[in-house]
Motif scaffolding. Structure first.
Motif, PDB file in Angstrom:
ATOM      1  N   UNK A   1       0.845  -1.199   0.000  1.00 29.67           N
ATOM      2  CA  UNK A   1       0.000   0.000   0.000  1.00 29.67           C
ATOM      3  C   UNK A   1       0.878   1.245   0.000  1.00 29.67           C
ATOM      4  N   UNK A   2       0.391   2.332  -0.599  1.00 31.16           N
ATOM      5  CA  UNK A   2       1.230   3.541  -0.740  1.00 31.16           C
ATOM      6  C   UNK A   2       1.210   4.426   0.505  1.00 31.16           C
ATOM      7  N   UNK A   3       1.755   3.921   1.590  1.00 30.14           N
ATOM      8  CA  UNK A   3       1.933   4.719   2.803  1.00 30.14           C
ATOM      9  C   UNK A   3       3.402   5.114   2.846  1.00 30.14           C
ATOM     10  N   UNK A   4       3.694   6.352   2.438  1.00 27.55           N
ATOM     11  CA  UNK A   4       5.077   6.790   2.250  1.00 27.55           C
ATOM     12  C   UNK A   4       5.278   8.109   2.993  1.00 27.55           C
ATOM     13  N   UNK A   5       6.013   8.112   4.085  1.00 27.26           N
ATOM     14  CA  UNK A   5       6.195   9.336   4.861  1.00 27.26           C
ATOM     15  C   UNK A   5       6.684  10.502   4.012  1.00 27.26           C
ATOM     16  N   UNK A   6       6.133  11.676   4.293  1.00 28.82           N
ATOM     17  CA  UNK A   6       6.468  12.943   3.643  1.00 28.82           C
ATOM     18  C   UNK A   6       6.002  12.998   2.184  1.00 28.82           C
ATOM     19  N   UNK A   7       5.318  11.981   1.733  1.00 30.46           N
ATOM     20  CA  UNK A   7       4.739  11.987   0.389  1.00 30.46           C
ATOM     21  C   UNK A   7       3.240  12.234   0.553  1.00 30.46           C
ATOM     22  N   UNK A   8       2.827  13.470   0.300  1.00 28.10           N
ATOM     23  CA  UNK A   8       1.447  13.870   0.567  1.00 28.10           C
ATOM     24  C   UNK A   8       0.539  13.640  -0.642  1.00 28.10           C
ATOM     25  N   UNK A   9       1.086  13.036  -1.656  1.00 26.93           N
ATOM     26  CA  UNK A   9       0.281  12.674  -2.828  1.00 26.93           C
ATOM     27  C   UNK A   9      -0.084  11.195  -2.791  1.00 26.93           C
ATOM     28  N   UNK A  10       0.942  10.350  -2.991  1.00 28.58           N
ATOM     29  CA  UNK A  10       0.674   8.920  -3.093  1.00 28.58           C
ATOM     30  C   UNK A  10       0.107   8.333  -1.807  1.00 28.58           C
ATOM     31  N   UNK A  11       0.443   8.933  -0.672  1.00 30.97           N
ATOM     32  CA  UNK A  11      -0.063   8.399   0.609  1.00 30.97           C
ATOM     33  C   UNK A  11      -1.558   8.607   0.787  1.00 30.97           C
ATOM     34  N   UNK A  12      -2.183   9.340  -0.133  1.00 33.64           N
ATOM     35  CA  UNK A  12      -3.625   9.552  -0.050  1.00 33.64           C
ATOM     36  C   UNK A  12      -4.405   8.622  -0.975  1.00 33.64           C
ATOM     37  N   UNK A  13      -3.725   7.736  -1.690  1.00 34.57           N
ATOM     38  CA  UNK A  13      -4.382   6.983  -2.754  1.00 34.57           C
ATOM     39  C   UNK A  13      -5.090   5.734  -2.226  1.00 34.57           C
ATOM     40  N   UNK A  14      -6.345   5.521  -2.614  1.00 32.88           N
ATOM     41  CA  UNK A  14      -7.097   4.343  -2.180  1.00 32.88           C
ATOM     42  C   UNK A  14      -6.830   3.150  -3.088  1.00 32.88           C
ATOM     43  N   UNK A  15      -5.684   2.558  -2.927  1.00 30.32           N
ATOM     44  CA  UNK A  15      -5.302   1.447  -3.800  1.00 30.32           C
ATOM     45  C   UNK A  15      -4.285   0.562  -3.107  1.00 30.32           C
ATOM     46  N   UNK A  16      -4.193  -0.673  -3.568  1.00 28.63           N
ATOM     47  CA  UNK A  16      -3.191  -1.612  -3.059  1.00 28.63           C
ATOM     48  C   UNK A  16      -2.834  -2.575  -4.176  1.00 28.63           C
ATOM     49  N   UNK A  17      -1.621  -3.135  -4.085  1.00 30.70           N
ATOM     50  CA  UNK A  17      -1.113  -4.062  -5.091  1.00 30.70           C
ATOM     51  C   UNK A  17      -0.827  -5.404  -4.422  1.00 30.70           C
ATOM     52  N   UNK A  18      -1.078  -6.485  -5.166  1.00 31.72           N
ATOM     53  CA  UNK A  18      -0.789  -7.841  -4.697  1.00 31.72           C
ATOM     54  C   UNK A  18       0.114  -8.494  -5.743  1.00 31.72           C
ATOM     55  N   UNK A  19       1.374  -8.670  -5.385  1.00 28.57           N
ATOM     56  CA  UNK A  19       2.357  -9.212  -6.320  1.00 28.57           C
ATOM     57  C   UNK A  19       2.599 -10.675  -5.975  1.00 28.57           C
ATOM     58  N   UNK A  20       2.252 -11.557  -6.904  1.00 27.37           N
ATOM     59  CA  UNK A  20       2.461 -12.990  -6.717  1.00 27.37           C
ATOM     60  C   UNK A  20       3.746 -13.413  -7.417  1.00 27.37           C
ATOM     61  N   UNK A  21       4.601 -14.069  -6.666  1.00 27.26           N
ATOM     62  CA  UNK A  21       5.828 -14.641  -7.213  1.00 27.26           C
ATOM     63  C   UNK A  21       5.692 -16.154  -7.177  1.00 27.26           C
ATOM     64  N   UNK A  22       5.885 -16.794  -8.326  1.00 23.50           N
ATOM     65  CA  UNK A  22       5.707 -18.235  -8.475  1.00 23.50           C
ATOM     66  C   UNK A  22       7.053 -18.874  -8.784  1.00 23.50           C
ATOM     67  N   UNK A  23       7.417 -19.922  -8.041  1.00 25.07           N
ATOM     68  CA  UNK A  23       8.667 -20.649  -8.276  1.00 25.07           C
ATOM     69  C   UNK A  23       8.319 -22.124  -8.446  1.00 25.07           C
ATOM     70  N   UNK A  24       8.612 -22.667  -9.600  1.00 26.69           N
ATOM     71  CA  UNK A  24       8.310 -24.069  -9.912  1.00 26.69           C
ATOM     72  C   UNK A  24       9.531 -24.924  -9.596  1.00 26.69           C
TER      73      UNK A  24
END
Length: 977
Positions: free
Chosen positions: A215-238
């Motif tokens: 999630x975009x919780x970034x100290x001193x960043x008053x733009x991205x820290x307000x964004x209602x979004x999240x990312x889910x990164x899946x890493x697959x190893x076979x």
């Protein structure tokens, strides 16, 4: 500050190797897929026990009967108007709280959704002040695996547990899905604002899977820290010998929690965006005329990853495409039809029908190969509407516009920027995580307690001014629409020791006439900073003062307006006596937000609201907001415009709020070195000090309490001089003197100095008993109790770089007494610091709060100990909160830290603001350079004024500073429609 001998205390360690095999960790050791070395960890098959809530004793209940009756009546009255009372102990959520929470999603102030450590999406707070804890079980990630040769096929939801109705014959809903994950070999690792879930051979023994939530919780960043979004990164190893076809599925219900999915008129719509970002928009029509919400679920198509969607499916037999049909399609094909992108918007759902959507990302993973698949979630609710009609645009609309369709742009930017977010998060966290002097538990608990700044009901609006561009909901006549309200701030003149404050008219900022002020003054706005002179019998005489937030002095400081709840059970915005403890987090990470909150309260000090309010504890009637008194909170149903939603006691008579305001303002001023801020708020600081002086009943320069719970411990009665409020007052005198010198009000500075010397002498004479400061100077059974929070003023004094209030022997002796009794005599120090302890070693059971352990107060006590050079005691004290609240052997309060628990671990008020005080410990461990180099004032040097001189007799400095502060001159606002 940290000394080299800090960690003689026990150091706990939870290395990832104890939860994930070393081989898997090595396989995932690229692109941040492996869990971090320092994190809070759980196995997915851990039991999520039901939490136990506190109960009052029989005697406590008897004492509160009248309050309970009045509160019940008030709750019912609010409900009759369609509103929820800010404090409602009678209504219980249908979903019982459990030890199941995890890292929440999104930035600050745009609504939040939490995600439990086992993967469920829960704790919905899209609509302000409404929290639905129940998980929406259709919202899931699932995996489908097939291998060349077809000998091994797997299909499972990536969440453990038996879903209700599982295996029921003919079921067409989510119970028909494959709930096959045991969770035995899967683990969760949390380091806010990120979390990792590692599936170590589940459901396929030859496939290692990492899901990284960002999630975009970034100290001193008053733009991205307000964004209602999240990312889910899946890493697959076979790790197998055969190529594997892996499909990941993200399903989402068109819902904002609870039963909202059944209200009807919801629409789903597929989209194909830029840079391979494709998905589904879910347009949600909210009930009760709340603003609409649009969700976006998406995945990023790459050369190796194919993205398809199913825009609509339902949970009942009546659906054209059922959840069972959808699951069968994925089992068979591992993806949906590409033609689905051409479907366009769906037909609106019918009442009682659940509308869901799905996004699939399919890839092939070669033997011993690796692959990354990224999903994103966003929710766009650009307008926030409070229950009394006021509405504003959220902060993120400054960058994404006011359309709900911004959700599509949000998921695009999340999927294309998340790597940069992670770099910034790691730059911020690594210095603390790599500090070998710090205990393991402290490192990750410090960051994880920040969950509250997302999940604590935060609201972040775009504009610093509540104007017609950001605020609507009040309909006014044409005449009122064009009316200009001239506000004269801090225009004060004194004769014969009294003050009268004037206002230009009886309208508030929106042009709506106050209910109880039909006779309004017609004073004209003057061009200078002088004001009418009036005195009536030596008393303060207040008129209704319109409220409007102070503007930052330059555009770079325009970071909007910010609110956060006292707690999800105590629905009041920016509760100030609690913000006193929590504010260190904002000051450290988002200082411009912190300064704006202080500006809001500074303006509030100079405002008055004459509407009548009934106070429930005594049944007496007063006015909503008294000029000169710091408000308890900024409101509930109409924040900024209707303050003091708290109505148990008349907080204009509380003794801690004004000193806390002075202390916070000075600390923030000293830390930021922002002179424009100091000049802006100085008239309010001085007014707050003048107001509080009335509580000095015996002219010893020390304020007295009035025999009722007139401070943050609002069930714990205080008589005469108290250690808590008296110490805060001493610290405020010192802080006001220091600030007065720096802003040029030398006369007031000298006056504060002289009063401090006299007040300190009285304080020590009345309360010091040789080893600690008594609870109060009264003669009650608990007057000699050891209060854990007795040195709150000293905490702030040291945190702001001011000289100590008392000699080192008294400070260390008091803290040692607290450690030996309040900490170590309760379960051997494994619970935190109990608020009150009798000198005979028994817990003070005078009232509910005296026998409680307050999590945030324990952190504050630990911070005070660090500042006094008692690091070992500090970390043992604070570790009790970790052991009781966050450890596997504890009570299950992770990511929902309550205000309090009893000595047997029963909670009161989950998801509470005060535990952010752990950042007071971090502040103490690494005081900013500005604090260390702040100008020092010798309080004991030659005194120029008599301490008997009253503050209100002199105004030379106020006039001088007011002339410098344009925000306190004649301000002009246009009425909002």
């Amino acid at each position: 500050m940290v000394t080299s001998n800090l960690f003689h205390c026990r150091k706990n360690s939870w290395p990832p190797e104890e939860y994930v095999s070393r081989t898997t960790l090595q396989l995932l050791d690229f692109e941040s897929a492996a869990p971090p070395e320092h994190a809070w960890r759980r196995r997915l098959n851990s039991h999520a026990n039901i939490l136990k809530e506190f109960s009052v004793t029989f005697m406590e209940a008897v004492k509160m009967v009248q309050l309970g009756i009045r509160l019940w009546s008030y709750v019912r009255e609010e409900a009759s108007h369609g509103r929820k009372a800010p404090i409602d102990p009678f209504t219980r959520e249908s979903c019982k709280p459990s030890a199941s929470q995890g890292v929440p999603l999104g930035g600050m102030g745009s609504g939040s959704i939490s995600r439990g450590f086992r993967g469920e999406f829960r704790q919905w707070q899209i609509v302000p002040s409404i929290c639905d804890a129940s998980p929406v079980m259709a919202n899931q990630f699932s995996i489908f695996i097939s291998r060349d040769g077809g000998s091994k096929n797997y299909a499972s939801v990536l969440a453990p547990g038996q879903h209700e109705g599982l295996g029921k014959a003919g079921d067409q809903g989510i119970s028909s899905w494959g709930w096959n994950l045991s969770g035995q070999h899967s683990t969760y690792h949390a380091l806010f604002p990120r979390a990792w879930t590692i599936y170590d051979g589940e459901p396929d023994a030859d496939l290692k899977v990492s899901c990284r939530q960002i999630s975009p919780f970034i100290p001193h960043n008053y733009r991205d820290s307000s964004l209602p979004t999240a990312v889910f990164v899946y890493t697959l190893v076979n790790t197998g010998k055969e190529r594997a076809k892996v499909s990941l599925l993200f399903t989402w219900a068109n819902s904002i929690g609870g039963v909202s999915h059944l209200s009807g008129d919801h629409v789903n719509e597929p989209f194909i965006g830029e840079d391979g970002v494709s998905g589904v928009l879910l347009h949600h029509k909210t009930a009760k005329c709340n603003p609409p919400v649009t969700f976006a679920i998406a995945a990023c198509e790459t050369q190796n990853v194919s993205v398809t969607v199913l825009p609509c499916f339902g949970l009942s037999e009546a659906s054209c495409m059922t959840a069972k049909d959808m699951w069968g399609k994925m089992v068979q094909d591992g993806q949906f039809d590409r033609e689905n992108f051409n479907c366009g918007p769906s037909m609106p759902s019918s009442p009682g029908e659940t509308l869901c959507a799905a996004v699939s990302a399919c890839t092939w993973v070669e033997p011993h190969g690796k692959c990354t698949v990224a999903f994103a979630l966003a929710w766009s609710s650009p307008k926030i509407k409070f229950s009394k009609g006021s509405s504003y645009h959220r902060r993120y609309t400054k960058f994404y516009g006011t359309s709900e369709r911004a959700a599509q742009n949000l998921v695009h930017d999340a999927l294309t920027h998340y790597k940069w977010w992670e770099e910034e998060i790691e730059k911020w966290q690594n210095p603390t995580l790599k500090d070998e002097r710090l205990p393991e538990w402290y490192k990750f608990t410090l960051f994880n307690e920040l969950y509250f700044l997302v999940a604590g009901g935060t609201v972040w609006i775009d504009s610093p001014l509540l104007t017609e561009d950001t605020r609507d909901g009040h309909h006014q006549s044409k005449e009122m629409e064009t009316m200009v309200i001239n506000i004269i701030e801090a225009q004060v003149s004194h004769t014969k020791g009294a003050v009268k404050h004037t206002t230009t008219n009886g309208y508030n900022v929106t042009g709506v006439r106050s209910e109880d002020n039909d006779e309004t003054s017609n004073a004209e706005c003057t061009s200078n900073d002088e004001s009418a002179v009036s005195q009536e019998k030596g008393n303060f005489n207040h008129s209704l003062q319109p409220f409007s937030p102070l503007e930052p002095q330059n555009d770079s400081d325009d970071v909007g307006r910010f609110l956060y709840l006292e707690g999800v059970e105590y629905i009041m915005w920016c509760t100030y006596d609690v913000h006193f403890y929590a504010s260190f987090a904002l000051l450290e990470l988002f200082p411009k937000i912190e300064l704006n909150i202080q500006r809001d309260f500074a303006k509030a000090v100079l405002s008055e609201d004459g509407r009548k309010v009934k106070f429930l504890a005594e049944g007496n009637v007063g006015i909503r907001k008294v000029r000169g008194a710091v408000p308890h909170d900024l409101g509930t149903h109409d924040p900024w415009n209707e303050m003091n939603a708290y109505n148990i006691h008349d907080t204009s008579k509380w003794k801690d709020l004004n000193p806390k305001f002075v202390l916070q303002v000075y600390r923030d001023f000293a830390a930021t070195q922002d002179m424009s801020f100091g000049v802006d708020v100085w008239p309010a600081v001085r007014t707050a000090m003048e107001y509080t002086e009335q509580f000095d009943r015996d002219d010893d320069a020390l304020i007295e309490n009035d025999g009722f719970p007139d401070q943050t411990y609002d069930a714990w009665t205080v008589h005469g001089v108290s250690a808590y409020c008296g110490c805060l007052w001493l610290a405020a005198l010192q802080a006001a003197a220091a600030m007065a010198f720096q802003v040029g009000d030398k006369y007031f500075a000298e006056l504060c100095k002289s009063k401090f010397v006299k007040a300190k002498s009285a304080f020590e004479a009345k309360l010091w008993n040789g080893s600690y400061f008594n609870y109060d100077s009264g003669s009650s059974s608990n007057s000699k109790s050891i209060q854990a929070d007795q040195l709150a003023g000293q905490w702030y004094t040291a945190s702001a770089g001011l000289p100590p209030l008392f000699d080192e022997v008294k400070i260390r002796s008091s803290l040692q007494k607290i450690y030996d009794f309040n900490v170590m005599k309760v379960r051997g120090g494994r619970m935190g610091a109990v608020n009150g302890m009798h000198p005979n070693g028994k817990v003070d059971e005078t009232c509910m709060q005296s026998r409680e352990i307050w999590t945030g107060v324990t952190y504050a006590v630990a911070a005070t100990m660090i500042l006094a050079g008692m690091e070992d005691q500090a970390f043992t004290c604070a570790e009790g909160i970790f052991l009781a609240g966050w450890s596997e052997e504890g009570y299950g309060y992770w990511f929902q830290t309550p205000e309090a628990w009893t000595t047997d671990g029963h909670f009161r008020s989950l998801i509470y603001m005060r535990p952010l005080a752990i950042w007071g410990m971090q502040w103490a461990l690494s005081l900013p350079k500005a604090i260390l180099e702040a100008p020092k004032i010798n309080i004991m040097d030659r005194l120029l004024l008599s301490p008997s001189t009253r503050f209100a007799l002199h105004e030379t400095g106020v006039r001088k500073i007011a002339n410098k502060a344009k925000c306190f001159g004649a301000s002009v606002f246009h009425c909002a429609c």
